[in-house]
Design a protein around this motif. Structure first.
Motif, short mmCIF file in Angstrom:
data_model
loop_
_atom_site.label_atom_id
_atom_site.label_comp_id
_atom_site.label_asym_id
_atom_site.label_seq_id
_atom_site.Cartn_x
_atom_site.Cartn_y
_atom_site.Cartn_z
N PRO A 1 91.26 -11.77 45.25
CA PRO A 1 91.38 -10.78 44.18
C PRO A 1 92.14 -11.33 42.96
O PRO A 1 93.19 -11.96 43.10
CB PRO A 1 92.16 -9.63 44.81
CG PRO A 1 92.10 -9.85 46.28
CD PRO A 1 91.91 -11.32 46.48
N VAL A 2 91.58 -11.08 41.78
CA VAL A 2 92.11 -11.60 40.52
C VAL A 2 92.08 -10.48 39.48
O VAL A 2 91.14 -9.69 39.44
CB VAL A 2 91.21 -12.76 40.01
CG1 VAL A 2 91.57 -13.18 38.61
CG2 VAL A 2 91.25 -13.93 40.95
N ASP A 3 93.09 -10.44 38.63
CA ASP A 3 93.02 -9.60 37.43
C ASP A 3 92.44 -10.47 36.33
O ASP A 3 93.14 -11.27 35.72
CB ASP A 3 94.41 -9.09 37.05
CG ASP A 3 94.40 -8.22 35.81
OD1 ASP A 3 93.38 -8.22 35.07
OD2 ASP A 3 95.40 -7.54 35.56
N TRP A 4 91.14 -10.36 36.09
CA TRP A 4 90.47 -11.25 35.14
C TRP A 4 90.94 -11.03 33.71
O TRP A 4 90.80 -11.92 32.88
CB TRP A 4 88.96 -11.17 35.25
CG TRP A 4 88.38 -9.85 34.86
CD1 TRP A 4 88.15 -8.78 35.68
CD2 TRP A 4 87.95 -9.46 33.56
NE1 TRP A 4 87.62 -7.75 34.96
CE2 TRP A 4 87.48 -8.13 33.65
CE3 TRP A 4 87.92 -10.09 32.32
CZ2 TRP A 4 86.98 -7.43 32.56
CZ3 TRP A 4 87.43 -9.39 31.23
CH2 TRP A 4 86.96 -8.08 31.36
N HIS A 5 91.52 -9.88 33.42
CA HIS A 5 92.04 -9.63 32.07
C HIS A 5 93.23 -10.54 31.76
O HIS A 5 93.39 -10.98 30.62
CB HIS A 5 92.49 -8.17 31.91
CG HIS A 5 91.37 -7.18 31.98
ND1 HIS A 5 90.47 -7.00 30.97
CD2 HIS A 5 91.01 -6.32 32.96
CE1 HIS A 5 89.61 -6.07 31.31
NE2 HIS A 5 89.91 -5.65 32.52
N THR A 6 94.05 -10.78 32.77
CA THR A 6 95.28 -11.55 32.55
C THR A 6 95.23 -12.95 33.16
O THR A 6 96.04 -13.80 32.80
CB THR A 6 96.49 -10.83 33.17
OG1 THR A 6 96.32 -10.77 34.60
CG2 THR A 6 96.65 -9.43 32.60
N GLY A 7 94.33 -13.19 34.11
CA GLY A 7 94.29 -14.47 34.81
C GLY A 7 95.30 -14.55 35.95
O GLY A 7 95.51 -15.61 36.53
N ARG A 8 95.89 -13.41 36.29
CA ARG A 8 96.90 -13.37 37.36
C ARG A 8 96.20 -13.15 38.70
O ARG A 8 95.33 -12.30 38.83
CB ARG A 8 97.90 -12.25 37.09
CG ARG A 8 99.05 -12.22 38.09
CD ARG A 8 100.11 -11.21 37.68
NE ARG A 8 100.74 -11.57 36.42
CZ ARG A 8 101.73 -12.44 36.29
NH1 ARG A 8 102.22 -13.04 37.35
NH2 ARG A 8 102.25 -12.70 35.11
N ILE A 9 96.63 -13.93 39.69
CA ILE A 9 96.09 -13.80 41.04
C ILE A 9 96.77 -12.62 41.73
O ILE A 9 98.00 -12.51 41.73
CB ILE A 9 96.37 -15.09 41.86
CG1 ILE A 9 95.82 -16.32 41.14
CG2 ILE A 9 95.83 -14.95 43.27
CD1 ILE A 9 94.35 -16.27 40.81
N SER A 10 95.98 -11.74 42.30
CA SER A 10 96.55 -10.61 43.05
C SER A 10 97.09 -11.11 44.38
O SER A 10 98.23 -10.82 44.73
CB SER A 10 95.50 -9.53 43.28
OG SER A 10 95.08 -8.99 42.04
N ARG A 11 96.25 -11.86 45.10
CA ARG A 11 96.68 -12.47 46.35
C ARG A 11 95.59 -13.37 46.88
O ARG A 11 94.45 -13.28 46.46
CB ARG A 11 97.08 -11.43 47.38
CG ARG A 11 95.91 -10.62 47.92
CD ARG A 11 96.27 -9.78 49.08
NE ARG A 11 96.69 -10.70 50.12
CZ ARG A 11 97.36 -10.33 51.20
NH1 ARG A 11 97.68 -9.10 51.38
NH2 ARG A 11 97.72 -11.20 52.11
N SER A 12 95.96 -14.22 47.79
CA SER A 12 95.00 -15.03 48.52
C SER A 12 95.14 -14.66 49.99
O SER A 12 96.25 -14.56 50.50
CB SER A 12 95.29 -16.53 48.34
OG SER A 12 94.48 -17.28 49.23
N HIS A 13 94.02 -14.46 50.63
CA HIS A 13 94.04 -14.13 52.05
C HIS A 13 94.12 -15.38 52.91
O HIS A 13 94.30 -15.28 54.12
CB HIS A 13 92.79 -13.32 52.42
CG HIS A 13 92.70 -12.02 51.68
ND1 HIS A 13 93.50 -10.94 51.98
CD2 HIS A 13 91.93 -11.64 50.63
CE1 HIS A 13 93.22 -9.95 51.16
NE2 HIS A 13 92.27 -10.34 50.33
#
Length: 111
Positions: A67-79
């Motif tokens: 999951p990524v916030d494509w607006h900011t380029g911030r990674i939500s998390r990696s499983h």
């Protein structure tokens, strides 16, 4: 116009370059899960300068396996890989590459 793209997954890291519709150069690396996100960033820092030098793309695109916030380029998390949660990959990569970087979930980028 040349492009450079990066795919960050749980088992492999790929950096590619080429022109629209054609990949002309590919660097495929195995991911060491024990090194976490910092290990993947080190691999990118080692492989990216040569591609940028040869291809000089105006920006970089990244497909991230999670999951990524494509607006900011911030990674939500990696499983799969520790150390990505909340990491601002877009800003980090833009600074490392000296040009804009756009980050999207890899499944969305493929569609």
């Amino acid at each position: 116009m040349p492009f450079v793209g990066i795919e960050i997954g749980g088992t492999k890291l790929q950096l590619v370059a080429g022109t629209p519709g054609q990949i002309d150069e590919r660097c495929r690396l195995n991911v060491d899960v024990n090194r976490g996100a910092a290990g993947i960033r080190a691999q990118i820092e080692a492989a990216l300068p040569a591609l940028l030098s040869r291809w000089n793309p105006p920006a970089i695109a990244v497909g991230f396996g999670g999951p990524v916030d494509w607006h900011t380029g911030r990674i939500s998390r990696s499983h799969q890989i520790e150390g990505w949660s909340g990491f601002d990959l877009g800003t980090w990569l833009s600074k490392a590459a000296g040009r804009p970087a756009y980050v999207e979930n890899d499944a969305n980028a493929a569609s």
